[in-house]
Design a protein around this motif. Structure first.
Motif, PDB file in Angstrom:
ATOM      1  N   GLN A  34      27.830 -79.942  -0.710  1.00  0.00           N
ATOM      2  CA  GLN A  34      26.705 -80.289  -1.576  1.00  0.00           C
ATOM      3  C   GLN A  34      25.841 -81.375  -0.956  1.00  0.00           C
ATOM      4  N   LEU A  35      26.495 -82.358  -0.344  1.00  0.00           N
ATOM      5  CA  LEU A  35      25.726 -83.437   0.278  1.00  0.00           C
ATOM      6  C   LEU A  35      24.809 -82.891   1.352  1.00  0.00           C
ATOM      7  N   ALA A  36      25.322 -82.003   2.180  1.00  0.00           N
ATOM      8  CA  ALA A  36      24.519 -81.446   3.266  1.00  0.00           C
ATOM      9  C   ALA A  36      23.547 -80.395   2.774  1.00  0.00           C
ATOM     10  N   GLY A  37      23.903 -79.725   1.669  1.00  0.00           N
ATOM     11  CA  GLY A  37      23.072 -78.644   1.175  1.00  0.00           C
ATOM     12  C   GLY A  37      22.129 -79.077   0.076  1.00  0.00           C
ATOM     13  N   HIS A  38      22.663 -79.236  -1.154  1.00  0.00           N
ATOM     14  CA  HIS A  38      21.794 -79.511  -2.299  1.00  0.00           C
ATOM     15  C   HIS A  38      21.141 -80.882  -2.221  1.00  0.00           C
ATOM     16  N   PHE A  39      21.933 -81.924  -1.891  1.00  0.00           N
ATOM     17  CA  PHE A  39      21.385 -83.263  -1.949  1.00  0.00           C
ATOM     18  C   PHE A  39      20.521 -83.590  -0.740  1.00  0.00           C
ATOM     19  N   MET A  40      20.886 -83.065   0.435  1.00  0.00           N
ATOM     20  CA  MET A  40      20.159 -83.377   1.647  1.00  0.00           C
ATOM     21  C   MET A  40      19.364 -82.185   2.162  1.00  0.00           C
ATOM     22  N   GLY A  41      19.506 -81.034   1.541  1.00  0.00           N
ATOM     23  CA  GLY A  41      18.885 -79.825   2.054  1.00  0.00           C
ATOM     24  C   GLY A  41      17.373 -79.897   2.034  1.00  0.00           C
ATOM     25  N   PHE A  42      16.769 -79.316   3.062  1.00  0.00           N
ATOM     26  CA  PHE A  42      15.308 -79.354   3.154  1.00  0.00           C
ATOM     27  C   PHE A  42      14.654 -78.564   2.034  1.00  0.00           C
ATOM     28  N   GLY A  43      15.252 -77.419   1.679  1.00  0.00           N
ATOM     29  CA  GLY A  43      14.657 -76.595   0.629  1.00  0.00           C
ATOM     30  C   GLY A  43      14.516 -77.323  -0.688  1.00  0.00           C
ATOM     31  N   ALA A  44      15.579 -78.031  -1.090  1.00  0.00           N
ATOM     32  CA  ALA A  44      15.522 -78.785  -2.350  1.00  0.00           C
ATOM     33  C   ALA A  44      14.494 -79.910  -2.257  1.00  0.00           C
ATOM     34  N   ARG A  90       7.233 -64.732  -0.165  1.00  0.00           N
ATOM     35  CA  ARG A  90       8.657 -64.404  -0.096  1.00  0.00           C
ATOM     36  C   ARG A  90       9.374 -65.326   0.900  1.00  0.00           C
ATOM     37  N   THR A  91       8.767 -65.501   2.086  1.00  0.00           N
ATOM     38  CA  THR A  91       9.373 -66.378   3.085  1.00  0.00           C
ATOM     39  C   THR A  91       9.439 -67.808   2.588  1.00  0.00           C
ATOM     40  N   TYR A  92       8.384 -68.256   1.928  1.00  0.00           N
ATOM     41  CA  TYR A  92       8.373 -69.609   1.409  1.00  0.00           C
ATOM     42  C   TYR A  92       9.462 -69.790   0.352  1.00  0.00           C
ATOM     43  N   ARG A  93       9.585 -68.788  -0.543  1.00  0.00           N
ATOM     44  CA  ARG A  93      10.604 -68.882  -1.589  1.00  0.00           C
ATOM     45  C   ARG A  93      11.999 -68.941  -0.974  1.00  0.00           C
ATOM     46  N   ASP A  94      12.221 -68.164   0.084  1.00  0.00           N
ATOM     47  CA  ASP A  94      13.521 -68.199   0.760  1.00  0.00           C
ATOM     48  C   ASP A  94      13.818 -69.594   1.302  1.00  0.00           C
ATOM     49  N   ILE A  95      12.801 -70.265   1.816  1.00  0.00           N
ATOM     50  CA  ILE A  95      13.001 -71.612   2.358  1.00  0.00           C
ATOM     51  C   ILE A  95      13.414 -72.579   1.252  1.00  0.00           C
ATOM     52  N   GLU A  96      12.747 -72.510   0.119  1.00  0.00           N
ATOM     53  CA  GLU A  96      13.131 -73.389  -0.990  1.00  0.00           C
ATOM     54  C   GLU A  96      14.530 -73.065  -1.501  1.00  0.00           C
ATOM     55  N   ASN A  97      14.960 -71.838  -1.294  1.00  0.00           N
ATOM     56  CA  ASN A  97      16.299 -71.435  -1.746  1.00  0.00           C
ATOM     57  C   ASN A  97      17.373 -71.653  -0.686  1.00  0.00           C
ATOM     58  N   GLY A  98      17.012 -72.257   0.455  1.00  0.00           N
ATOM     59  CA  GLY A  98      18.036 -72.621   1.418  1.00  0.00           C
ATOM     60  C   GLY A  98      17.873 -72.075   2.812  1.00  0.00           C
ATOM     61  N   LEU A 147      22.210 -77.568   8.775  1.00  0.00           N
ATOM     62  CA  LEU A 147      23.054 -76.412   8.553  1.00  0.00           C
ATOM     63  C   LEU A 147      23.291 -76.176   7.067  1.00  0.00           C
ATOM     64  N   SER A 148      23.243 -74.934   6.647  1.00  0.00           N
ATOM     65  CA  SER A 148      23.626 -74.574   5.286  1.00  0.00           C
ATOM     66  C   SER A 148      25.147 -74.512   5.233  1.00  0.00           C
ATOM     67  N   TRP A 149      25.731 -75.244   4.282  1.00  0.00           N
ATOM     68  CA  TRP A 149      27.183 -75.421   4.261  1.00  0.00           C
ATOM     69  C   TRP A 149      27.903 -74.427   3.347  1.00  0.00           C
ATOM     70  N   ASP A 150      27.244 -73.414   2.872  1.00  0.00           N
ATOM     71  CA  ASP A 150      27.925 -72.430   2.048  1.00  0.00           C
ATOM     72  C   ASP A 150      28.530 -71.342   2.941  1.00  0.00           C
ATOM     73  N   ASP A 151      29.616 -70.744   2.510  1.00  0.00           N
ATOM     74  CA  ASP A 151      30.253 -69.619   3.192  1.00  0.00           C
ATOM     75  C   ASP A 151      30.620 -69.965   4.631  1.00  0.00           C
ATOM     76  N   LEU A 152      31.408 -71.022   4.803  1.00  0.00           N
ATOM     77  CA  LEU A 152      31.861 -71.408   6.141  1.00  0.00           C
ATOM     78  C   LEU A 152      33.214 -70.760   6.433  1.00  0.00           C
ATOM     79  N   GLU A 153      33.202 -69.486   6.603  1.00  0.00           N
ATOM     80  CA  GLU A 153      34.435 -68.746   6.893  1.00  0.00           C
ATOM     81  C   GLU A 153      34.282 -67.981   8.196  1.00  0.00           C
ATOM     82  N   GLY A 154      35.424 -67.721   8.842  1.00  0.00           N
ATOM     83  CA  GLY A 154      35.419 -66.905  10.051  1.00  0.00           C
ATOM     84  C   GLY A 154      34.833 -67.639  11.242  1.00  0.00           C
ATOM     85  N   GLN A 155      34.004 -66.935  12.003  1.00  0.00           N
ATOM     86  CA  GLN A 155      33.476 -67.461  13.251  1.00  0.00           C
ATOM     87  C   GLN A 155      32.671 -68.734  13.058  1.00  0.00           C
TER      88      GLN A 155
END
Length: 475
Positions: A46-56, A81-89, A412-420
């Motif tokens: 959350q710190l890296a994403g929601h609180f510090m994320g550029f989109g938010a 559409r591209t702009y909305r994607d940026i605000e969403n992460g 970096l978006s910190w959601d779904d950090l699984e696998g590679q």
């Protein structure tokens, strides 16, 4: 207050949550749910994403400015559409020109403009120098960055800021402003006047520097405009008319400054000035903070290096030899510019060549690269503890930048950090820590303490949030 402009669908806000209950950005998740458990790992995300994320951050700026998404997208030259994607992460890579357009539209202040540029341009270099200004070689940019934590900048012969490091940007954010100029800031702004102790002494030195510049390139229109601008200040005009001495530079000057971003705390600084061989008409300036934790005594008769306080105020560079030497540097700079020996950035012709710049021990980061954009290629260099970031700018044209691991982690978006991607992120995080195990463990312990503090605050805030039935949430 201006009326809120409706979004394209006429509902007033395109980001309303699907059920129409409110704004999706108000709370990233249902933090009011008493049964939800918040783990340390989730807090880091959350710190890296929601609180510090550029989109938010971008969404907050846009809403504060009461600008709809379509208008922001038009300013950037991208689809809604591209702009909305940026605000969403989604991770953007706006150019300097796009950042300038967005900052103008959203009326961002200097601190917000600073954050916008750091999140996108990824450099403290002015990407598009004005006509006649020199471009900054990659090796020189690297040298500027390596002066951390000392504030460092590069200016042209008229004191226009060309490049600077993070410490300079954080202590004096004015360098991020359009047409940032040291002397114009020091002599014409309230912040500049408040920064320098004994401002009139500094003003006299700056005026002498302008006079010296007239002896080396007095026909320069930019210099003449700068002189006319500062002479609009009556104090500067009086100095100009009453003093005829010359000063070429401020190398070795020890002075007191009150730094606005440190709540105007007084610090003592030594100014070091050098002239790069590849840009001999430019000034490479490093400011060493010499306070060393001791309270500064503004009334002391000697400075931190043992010299007489403000002895530089009596220093001049009036000799013909000094003027001839400076004129020689200007002539050499003109020759170099004519030969076009400088490049603004490192350019290579293939992704393989870009990857090779990370060194023989490089570790490709394909999963992280995908998250940074379809035309990005990142590679970790464990030996240099850096990340080589390459971007395809055109066919057979890759721009390459070496950045710190923390720069990658911050974007970096910190959601779904699984696998590679999890394995790659682990490697980058490890490279961001001290190399010795004890130092790494100490740093990790500090991060745990900070995460625990965030957890405690989040639990307190969640307990104070009203539940759907109007009662307070359970802790």
């Amino acid at each position: 207050m201006a009326a809120k402009e409706p979004d394209s669908d006429g509902t007033g806000d395109a980001e309303a949550v699907p059920d129409g209950t409110g704004d999706a950005e108000a709370v990233p998740d249902r933090v009011g749910d008493a049964e939800a458990e918040i783990s340390s790992e989730e807090v880091v995300g959350q710190l890296a994403g929601h609180f510090m994320g550029f989109g938010a951050m971008l969404k907050r700026w846009r809403k504060d400015a009461r600008v709809i998404q379509a208008k922001a997208a038009r300013a950037l030259g991208i689809s809604v559409r591209t702009y909305r994607d940026i605000e969403n992460g989604a991770t953007p890579r706006f150019s300097q020109e796009q950042c300038d357009a967005l900052a103008e539209l959203l009326k961002l202040d200097s601190g917000e403009r600073h954050a916008l540029l750091l999140s996108n341009v990824g450099t403290y270099l002015r990407a598009a120098p004005a006509e006649g200004q020199p471009e900054v070689a990659a090796a020189l940019r690297l040298l500027i960055d390596k002066q951390m934590p000392s504030p460092t900048y590069l200016s042209d012969r008229n004191w226009n800021i060309l490049a600077y490091n993070q410490a300079m940007a954080e202590l004096w954010p004015w360098v991020m402003e359009p047409r940032a100029n040291l002397i114009r800031w020091a002599l014409t702004t309230a912040e500049g006047r408040a920064t320098y102790h004994d401002w009139h002494k500094h003003a006299m030195v700056f005026v002498r520097m302008l006079r010296f510049a007239l002896t080396t390139h007095g026909d320069d229109a930019d210099l003449l405009e700068l002189i006319e601008d500062v002479k609009k200040n009556p104090d500067i005009r009086r100095i100009w008319e009453s003093d005829a001495d010359l000063v070429e530079h401020r190398d070795g000057h020890v002075f007191l400054a009150s730094v606005p971003t440190l709540d105007y705390r007084t610090i003592e600084i030594v100014s070091h000035v050098a002239y790069p061989a590849i840009m001999p008409d430019c000034r490479f300036v490093v400011m060493t903070w010499v306070e060393a934790g001791v309270e500064v005594e503004p009334d002391a008769t000697h400075d931190a290096l043992g010299g007489v306080r403000d002895a530089w105020a009596d220093e001049t560079h009036n000799s013909a030899q000094e003027i001839d030497r400076a004129q020689g540097r200007m002539a050499q700079a003109d020759r170099l510019r004519d030969e076009d020996l400088r490049r603004a950035r490192i350019l290579v012709s293939s992704p393989e060549e870009a990857a090779a710049r990370a060194g023989e021990d490089s570790i490709p980061l394909p999963a992280i690269s995908c998250r940074m954009g379809p035309d990005a290629q990142l590679a970790l260099s464990p030996s240099k503890r850096s990340v080589t970031w390459a971007v395809e700018e055109a066919p057979e044209r890759w721009g390459v930048t070496e950045v710190a691991p923390l720069t990658v982690l911050a974007r970096l978006s910190w959601d779904d950090l699984e696998g590679q991607i999890r394995a790659e992120v682990r490697a980058v995080v490890r490279a961001s820590l001290p190399t010795d195990p004890e130092g790494a463990a100490t740093t990790i312990a500090r991060y745990f303490t900070e995460a625990d503090a965030w957890l405690s605050l989040l639990h307190e805030i969640r307990a104070e949030l009203p539940s759907p039935d109007g009662d307070r949430s359970n802790p």
